[in-house]
Design an enzyme around this catalytic site. Structure first.
Site, mmCIF file in Angstrom:
data_model
loop_
_atom_site.group_PDB
_atom_site.id
_atom_site.type_symbol
_atom_site.label_atom_id
_atom_site.label_comp_id
_atom_site.label_asym_id
_atom_site.label_seq_id
_atom_site.Cartn_x
_atom_site.Cartn_y
_atom_site.Cartn_z
ATOM 1 N N GLU A 197 27.027 -11.322 21.234
ATOM 2 C CA GLU A 197 26.843 -12.259 20.123
ATOM 3 C C GLU A 197 28.031 -13.216 20.015
ATOM 4 O O GLU A 197 29.180 -12.780 20.083
ATOM 5 C CB GLU A 197 26.675 -11.497 18.807
ATOM 6 C CG GLU A 197 25.452 -10.582 18.809
ATOM 7 C CD GLU A 197 25.112 -10.016 17.434
ATOM 8 O OE1 GLU A 197 23.954 -9.688 17.219
ATOM 9 O OE2 GLU A 197 26.024 -9.891 16.578
ATOM 10 N N ARG A 256 22.335 -2.170 23.331
ATOM 11 C CA ARG A 256 20.972 -1.614 23.215
ATOM 12 C C ARG A 256 19.957 -2.739 23.352
ATOM 13 O O ARG A 256 20.331 -3.899 23.419
ATOM 14 C CB ARG A 256 20.811 -0.984 21.827
ATOM 15 C CG ARG A 256 21.214 -1.984 20.740
ATOM 16 C CD ARG A 256 20.844 -1.539 19.362
ATOM 17 N NE ARG A 256 21.520 -2.304 18.337
ATOM 18 C CZ ARG A 256 21.160 -3.489 17.885
ATOM 19 N NH1 ARG A 256 20.098 -4.096 18.391
ATOM 20 N NH2 ARG A 256 21.837 -4.105 16.932
ATOM 21 N N GLY A 296 25.917 -5.878 9.492
ATOM 22 C CA GLY A 296 26.283 -6.838 8.452
ATOM 23 C C GLY A 296 27.091 -6.227 7.311
ATOM 24 O O GLY A 296 27.339 -6.882 6.308
#
Ligand code: ADP
Length: 449
Positions: free
Chosen positions: A275, A292, A165
């Site tokens: 994502e 991961r 982020g």
């Protein structure tokens, strides 16, 4: 199968991996910092080795110390968990070059996906939909202006090497572009050691939806459906669920196929997550891949029945997947709440002694945690202390089950975000699944706390 595995991590994920190893008959080696002598992972593993002082950079990120611990204990493989060294391609390379097995994808896949510009390039080749924006890196302010005007404001300037982020700036107008662009470039250089930045259109009301994939060393890649992770604060996930209450069967098919295509494009091995951001019209765009295991993996495990950590280990050893895509069925609904040692509304961290810990139980409740009564939560690491996961036949029942589990949880001595979850679970917007990535922050802002 492997005889012994070293876990290069701490906290709940180290405990999660040790548990999987025990069930598989594999011996475990824990590494720990001086602050983690009494930690759960240190106690549960068959062997434990101190690798340095409290600071993460001197212990859990200390490659030389971790490799020495592996050699000393004759570990055959290293599981990196998430965070710390999990997405460090050079570490993966050192592990394999030392003749050990890396429980994760190849360093090449990690390198491509760890570089957002390179990743987007690869995804374009694989026809995975991308957020409109620059075609690769943006060199200077002039180019940034041309790209942004074409995409239309607002846009988001992102560091190619960014993560967690950080390294992103939203720009609402041409006037504020030069400043924001230069700041992002400079920050990317100092924080990530790579000043490459690129530009995307800033999607205003998207949901964060991600696809879990699993690949073996024989070219098989399957998906385990999607997770909805729109409940975020500061780009940090707070509550996740599977399946997404927003995704219909037809969209799910397209979304999961895009996830598999993305993983195939980098010959992915192991557990990974693609994502996406999804617009209200259900169009979706790739934003990044995490190479991961993820914090929120239990919700996917619960709706599919697949033990993701067990399969990470099996495919790293060379076993082919024992199931085909058609055999993976979605059953019921699962929710995960992240319990953090922090003030529920001010978010100030609250390390210290746990005077009493009582975990919820009962039907279809799972708790992944490293807490025990008397444990002292050190101030040096992540504030997440437990994950509570519930499963039920449908979403409303799953929410009620989570509400009763949350009411059973007792953590005394430190402050936790339990009340935030209690209020969120009762919120009509959450219950009706009418939310996007801004929901939680907007709601917190309205509270005037
Ligand atoms: P990181 O690698 O730091 O996690 P991501 O690219 O995954 O960065 O983005 C993190 C979060 O930032 C997303 O979950 C979303 O909330 C927000 N975000 C990223 N890209 C966009 C975009 N183009 N439009 C709107 N929000 C975005």
């Amino acid at each position: 199968m492997f005889h012994k595995i070293l876990i290069a991590n701490r906290g709940e994920i180290a405990v999660r991996i040790i548990r999987a190893c025990k069930e598989m008959g594999i011996l475990t080696v824990a590494v720990y910092s001086e602050a983690d002598r009494d930690a759960m992972h240190t106690r549960l593993a068959d062997e434990s080795i101190c690798i340095g002082p409290a600071s993460g950079s001197l212990s859990y990120l200390n490659i030389a110390a971790i490799m020495a611990a592996a050699e000393l204990t004759d570990a055959e493989a290293i599981h990196p968990g998430y965070g710390f060294l999990a997405e460090n391609a050079s570490f993966a390379e050192i592990v394999t070059e030392s003749g050990l097995n890396w429980i994760g994808p190849s360093p090449e896949s990690m390198r491509i996906m760890g570089d957002k510009v390179a990743a987007k390039q690869k995804m374009a080749e694989a026809s995975v939909p991308l957020v409109p924006g620059s075609d690769g890196a943006v060199a200077d302010v002039e180019e940034a202006k041309i790209v942004s005007k074409k995409a239309g404001f607002p846009v988001i300037v992102k560091a190619s090497a960014g993560g967690g982020g950080r390294g992103m700036k939203v720009v609402h107008s041409e006037a504020s572009l030069p400043n924001a662009f230069s700041m992002c470039q400079t920050e990317a250089g100092t924080v990530f050691g790579d000043s490459t930045v690129f530009i995307e259109k800033f999607l205003e009301e998207p949901r964060h939806i991600e696809v879990q994939v699993l690949g073996d060393k024989h070219g098989n890649i399957i998906h385990l459906f999607e997770r909805e992770c729109s409940m975020q604060r500061n780009n940090q996930k707070v509550l996740e669920e599977a399946p997404s209450p927003f995704v219909d069967a037809q969209t799910r098919k397209k979304l999961c196929a895009a996830g598999v295509a993305a993983a195939k494009a980098v010959n992915y091995v192991g557990a990974g997550t693609i994502e996406f951001l999804m617009n209200p019209d259900k169009s979706f765009y790739f934003i990044e891949m995490n190479t991961r295991i993820q914090v929120e993996h239990p919700v996917s495990e619960w709706i599919t029945g697949v033990d993701l950590v067990e399969w990470q280990i099996r495919v790293a050893f060379g076993e082919p997947l024992a199931f085909t895509q058609n055999e993976i069925k979605m059953k019921g609904h699962a929710i995960e709440c992240r319990i953090n040692a922090e003030h529920p509304f001010k978010f100030t961290p609250s390390p210290g002694t746990v005077e009493l810990y009582h975990a919820p139980g009962g039907r279809s409740v799972r708790v992944d945690s490293f807490l025990y009564t008397g444990y002292v939560i050190p101030p040096y690491y992540d504030s997440m202390i437990a994950k509570i996961i519930t499963h039920a036949r449908d979403r409303p029942k799953c929410i009620r089950r989570m509400q009763r589990a949350m009411d059973e949880l007792v953590v005394l001595g430190v402050t936790t975000n339990q009340e935030l979850h209690q209020r969120l679970l009762a919120n009509p917007g959450f219950q009706s699944a009418d939310f996007n990535i801004h929901f939680l922050e907007r709601w917190l802002n309205q509270m005037h706390l």
